[in-house]
Structure formats: C-alpha cells, structure tokens
Design a protein around this motif. Structure first.
Motif, short mmCIF file in Angstrom:
data_model
loop_
_atom_site.label_atom_id
_atom_site.label_comp_id
_atom_site.label_asym_id
_atom_site.label_seq_id
_atom_site.Cartn_x
_atom_site.Cartn_y
_atom_site.Cartn_z
N SER A 33 0.83 -1.22 0.00
CA SER A 33 0.00 0.00 0.00
C SER A 33 0.86 1.26 0.00
O SER A 33 0.49 2.28 -0.58
N VAL A 34 2.03 1.20 0.63
CA VAL A 34 2.95 2.34 0.63
C VAL A 34 3.60 2.47 -0.75
O VAL A 34 3.71 3.57 -1.28
N HIS A 35 4.01 1.36 -1.33
CA HIS A 35 4.60 1.38 -2.67
C HIS A 35 3.67 2.08 -3.66
O HIS A 35 4.13 2.81 -4.54
N LYS A 36 2.38 1.87 -3.52
CA LYS A 36 1.41 2.43 -4.47
C LYS A 36 1.31 3.94 -4.42
O LYS A 36 0.93 4.56 -5.40
N ILE A 37 1.63 4.55 -3.27
CA ILE A 37 1.45 6.00 -3.14
C ILE A 37 2.75 6.80 -3.24
O ILE A 37 2.72 8.01 -3.28
N ILE A 38 3.88 6.10 -3.31
CA ILE A 38 5.18 6.77 -3.37
C ILE A 38 5.54 7.09 -4.82
O ILE A 38 5.42 6.25 -5.70
N GLU A 39 6.00 8.31 -5.03
CA GLU A 39 6.35 8.74 -6.39
C GLU A 39 7.71 8.22 -6.85
O GLU A 39 7.85 7.76 -7.97
N ASN A 40 8.72 8.29 -5.99
CA ASN A 40 10.08 7.91 -6.39
C ASN A 40 10.55 6.69 -5.61
O ASN A 40 10.55 6.70 -4.38
N ARG A 41 10.98 5.67 -6.34
CA ARG A 41 11.52 4.44 -5.74
C ARG A 41 12.99 4.35 -6.11
O ARG A 41 13.32 4.21 -7.29
N LEU A 42 13.84 4.47 -5.10
CA LEU A 42 15.28 4.48 -5.33
C LEU A 42 15.91 3.18 -4.86
O LEU A 42 15.35 2.48 -4.01
N LYS A 43 17.09 2.89 -5.40
CA LYS A 43 17.81 1.69 -4.99
C LYS A 43 19.28 2.01 -4.82
O LYS A 43 19.79 3.00 -5.34
N ILE A 44 19.96 1.15 -4.10
CA ILE A 44 21.41 1.18 -4.01
C ILE A 44 21.90 0.08 -4.95
O ILE A 44 21.61 -1.10 -4.70
N PRO A 45 22.57 0.44 -6.03
CA PRO A 45 23.04 -0.58 -6.96
C PRO A 45 23.98 -1.55 -6.24
O PRO A 45 24.83 -1.14 -5.46
N MET A 46 23.80 -2.83 -6.53
CA MET A 46 24.60 -3.86 -5.88
C MET A 46 25.24 -4.76 -6.93
O MET A 46 24.63 -5.03 -7.98
N ASN A 47 26.41 -5.25 -6.63
CA ASN A 47 27.05 -6.28 -7.44
C ASN A 47 26.17 -7.52 -7.35
O ASN A 47 25.71 -7.89 -6.28
N LYS A 48 25.93 -8.15 -8.46
CA LYS A 48 25.04 -9.32 -8.47
C LYS A 48 25.53 -10.46 -7.59
O LYS A 48 24.76 -11.30 -7.15
N LYS A 49 26.82 -10.48 -7.29
CA LYS A 49 27.38 -11.52 -6.43
C LYS A 49 27.20 -11.20 -4.95
O LYS A 49 27.34 -12.08 -4.11
N ALA A 50 26.92 -9.95 -4.63
CA ALA A 50 26.73 -9.55 -3.23
C ALA A 50 25.33 -9.96 -2.76
O ALA A 50 24.37 -9.96 -3.54
N ARG A 51 25.23 -10.31 -1.52
CA ARG A 51 23.95 -10.78 -0.98
C ARG A 51 23.01 -9.61 -0.65
O ARG A 51 21.95 -9.49 -1.22
N SER A 52 23.43 -8.74 0.26
CA SER A 52 22.61 -7.59 0.62
C SER A 52 23.37 -6.69 1.59
O SER A 52 24.44 -7.05 2.09
N LEU A 53 22.81 -5.52 1.86
CA LEU A 53 23.33 -4.61 2.87
C LEU A 53 22.33 -4.60 4.03
O LEU A 53 21.13 -4.73 3.81
N ASN A 54 22.82 -4.39 5.24
CA ASN A 54 21.86 -4.27 6.33
C ASN A 54 21.26 -2.87 6.33
O ASN A 54 21.76 -1.96 5.66
N ILE A 55 20.21 -2.68 7.06
CA ILE A 55 19.46 -1.42 7.03
C ILE A 55 20.30 -0.24 7.51
O ILE A 55 20.24 0.84 6.93
#
Length: 73
Positions: A33-55
């Motif tokens: 429901s939040v995704h639907k009302i937000i105008e800009n969705r940003l990301k941190i580009p990641m190397n495909k081999k990397a798993r994830s970043l913590n919050i």
C-alpha cells in the motif's frame, strides 16, 4: 522510498532539503500500500554476487549522499 524494487539509483536522484527518505524493515520492506502512493523508488546498486546490505549501512549510504547534495555535509 528506498527499495530493492527501485528503478533509480540513489546517486542519480536529486535530493532537496524537504525530502523524506523512507526505508522499510530489513525482513519485509514496506507494505504494498505504501509502494502504491510513493512517487520515487530508489535503490542502491549492488554487485550481483553480493547478498545484501543491512538497514543501518543502507541508511548511512543514502543519508550521506543526500546531505552532500544539499550541502549539509
């Protein structure tokens, strides 16, 4: 909104002093429901081999860039 589903890199976005940067929970993200009302969705580009970043790391990265752009850092 910072999300792995974002289409814009946080480095390409032009932040201003009135922006609010929203992060979801590490385990779940934000509700659809939040995704639907937000105008800009940003990301941190990641190397495909990397798993994830913590919050905390994600917040620090994006906050530093936003402060740099609005000249507070």
């Amino acid at each position: 909104l910072m999300t792995t589903k974002g289409s814009i890199s946080y480095t390409e976005f032009k932040f201003n002093s009135k922006d609010t940067i929203l992060f979801g929970r590490e385990s779940y993200g934000v509700p659809e429901s939040v995704h639907k009302i937000i105008e800009n969705r940003l990301k941190i580009p990641m190397n495909k081999k990397a798993r994830s970043l913590n919050i905390a790391s994600s917040v620090a990265i994006v906050l530093a860039e936003s402060l740099r752009q609005i000249r507070l850092l």
